[in-house]
Design a protein around this motif. Sequence first.
Motif, short mmCIF file in Angstrom:
data_model
loop_
_atom_site.label_atom_id
_atom_site.label_comp_id
_atom_site.label_asym_id
_atom_site.label_seq_id
_atom_site.Cartn_x
_atom_site.Cartn_y
_atom_site.Cartn_z
N THR A 73 -39.37 -11.51 -23.20
CA THR A 73 -39.03 -11.69 -24.61
C THR A 73 -39.35 -13.12 -25.03
N GLN A 74 -39.89 -13.26 -26.24
CA GLN A 74 -40.16 -14.63 -26.73
C GLN A 74 -39.34 -14.88 -27.99
N CYS A 75 -39.87 -14.55 -29.17
CA CYS A 75 -39.05 -14.76 -30.37
C CYS A 75 -37.88 -13.78 -30.39
N GLY A 76 -38.06 -12.62 -29.75
CA GLY A 76 -36.96 -11.67 -29.60
C GLY A 76 -36.81 -10.66 -30.72
N TYR A 77 -37.65 -10.77 -31.74
CA TYR A 77 -37.47 -9.88 -32.90
C TYR A 77 -37.69 -8.41 -32.53
N CYS A 78 -38.68 -8.16 -31.68
CA CYS A 78 -38.99 -6.78 -31.31
C CYS A 78 -38.09 -6.26 -30.20
N CYS A 85 -45.12 -5.84 -30.70
CA CYS A 85 -44.63 -7.18 -30.37
C CYS A 85 -45.75 -8.15 -30.70
N ARG A 86 -45.43 -9.18 -31.49
CA ARG A 86 -46.47 -10.15 -31.87
C ARG A 86 -46.54 -11.33 -30.91
N CYS A 87 -45.61 -11.42 -29.95
CA CYS A 87 -45.56 -12.63 -29.13
C CYS A 87 -46.07 -12.43 -27.70
N THR A 88 -45.53 -11.43 -27.02
CA THR A 88 -45.66 -11.44 -25.56
C THR A 88 -47.00 -10.95 -25.03
S1 FES Z 1 -41.04 -11.25 -28.68
FE1 FES Z 1 -41.64 -11.85 -30.65
S2 FES Z 1 -42.27 -9.98 -31.50
FE2 FES Z 1 -41.92 -9.45 -29.49
#
Ligand code: FES
Lengths: 291, 163
Positions: free
Chosen positions: B97-102, B135-138
């Motif tokens: 998890t990064q930003c955690g939104y998803c 997910c836009r981050c991982t």
């Molecule tokens: S962790 Fe940022 S959108 Fe999935």
Amino acid sequence: MLVSEIEIITPISVNDCLLLLSKNETEHRIIAGGTDAVVRMKEGKWRPSAWINIKGLKDLRYIKEKNGAIHIGPLTTHTDIIHSPLLQKRADVLVEACREVGAVQMQNMGTIGGNIGTASPAGDTIPALYVLEASIELQSINSSRIIPINQLFTGPGRTVIKPNEMITNIIIKPQTENEIGIFQKLGPRKAQSISIVNVAIMLSMASNRECLGGKIAFGSVAPTIIRAKKCEALLSLNPLTDDIIENIAKVAWKEVMPITDGRATAEYRRDMASALLERGLFRLMRRWENK
Amino acid sequence: MKELNFTVNGTLHSVSCHPAKTLLDVLREDLDMTASKECCGKGECGSCSVLLNGEVVCSCLVLIGQVENEEITTCEGIGFPENMDIIQESFVDEGATQCGYCTPGIIVASKAFLKNIDHVPTVDEIKTALGGNLCRCTGYTKIIHAIQTAAIKQFQEKGSIQV
Ligand code: FES
Ligand SMILES: Cc1cc2nc3c(=O)[nH]c(=O)nc-3n(C[C@H](O)[C@H](O)[C@H](O)COP(=O)(O)OP(=O)(O)OC[C@H]3O[C@@H](n4cnc5c(N)ncnc54)[C@H](O)[C@@H]3O)c2cc1C
Ligand code: FES
């Protein structure tokens, strides 16, 4: 109408629902899984004064064999269809189509009745229902009629279903031992995407690659789903060798009548219709030979 | 306004609101359960995923008037930091998890997926099961690892054989 003003009425039985629809003087509309309905409500396109919520009507959720046909209730979800051993065996083209609908979340909520009700030219179950020669049972409080699927749709989003009617049954002709089917789809991405072109194919095979006849239904290349009759006519002329398949696919390029829209140009759709048919027929031949 | 009753994470709730409000909005605004997130609002991203009677659905497309007397499980119901589920532990261990939104939506979708599986899932199986979660981050690699780790742990706990 504001979303906050919309009522939800939950009928307790099919009859209760038909009674509600018969009194439908104001703008009521059925909601099943809501995967199309809620999106359109949010967009402001569908703002009925009340949603008639049929999601809980268990009597409309079934898959059963009856008199040599298979009956599917309109509230049967895509997930139900994917997991049905009966349909896996006798209507695999429909199972394959349902697997291509959205992703798990949509398959769990979305229903086959809703897919028909939305009447999108890109609806994935509809070409499969065409090649399974589906008939749709429509009921109102005091009558019922059965409409062949190819007479149900009159244009994008439009059907012959009257405001006091609802879909209560979907009747399909099961595949026999020598019938093989496949569903092919091209979307912008693998999951959650509306078809740019889709095609359902059903072939009745003799020995080797000899084909007795078949049905080909394309989605997203005309205002409603279409049967590719010219291509179909070629299926039984010669054994379906690789060369013959390529020729049939070329005919499809001419036979479809797509438009350009936000998802793709007409020319791209023609190319892809041809490619999907070719790929589908190749894959079917491989499956047939390994059967 | 209408009085509506339904169960969230095992607790019966009664909420007074307009019936065409989405389950997601009710969870976040009326019940202060903010794990489920709104991103697209139209079924495409999965960040609002919850379990409805055990099946994963997008709560942004479910109307509250449609879930009367039904059972909903959100990410909060799967576990908190002090009592994390195997899946949540695996996400932490794998750094999935990064930003955690998803993440809450993905945890919920993974929970539904692993419940019905009897082997350690392949990458393709996981991709199909999570096709509705963006997910836009991982870049997904760690998410996929985390789900496989969770599956292995799940079988070790049950003492059953793994493939
Ligand atoms: S962790 Fe940022 S959108 Fe999935
Ligand atoms: C993110 C996303 C991805 C999607 N991907 C796909 C896809 O890949 N392929 C695809 O084909 N579709 C797709 N869809 C569309 C949708 O999920 C399907 O069409 C689904 O089958 C609709 O079923 P529902 O029960 O949710 O219908 P609802 O939204 O409840 O209803 C749709 C329409 O059908 C009518 N209706 C429902 N039941 C009946 C009945 N018994 N009698 C008469 N009318 C009825 C309703 O009045 C309404 O007009 C997608 C939707 C979303 C949001
Ligand atoms: S917010 Fe519900 S799917 Fe994106």
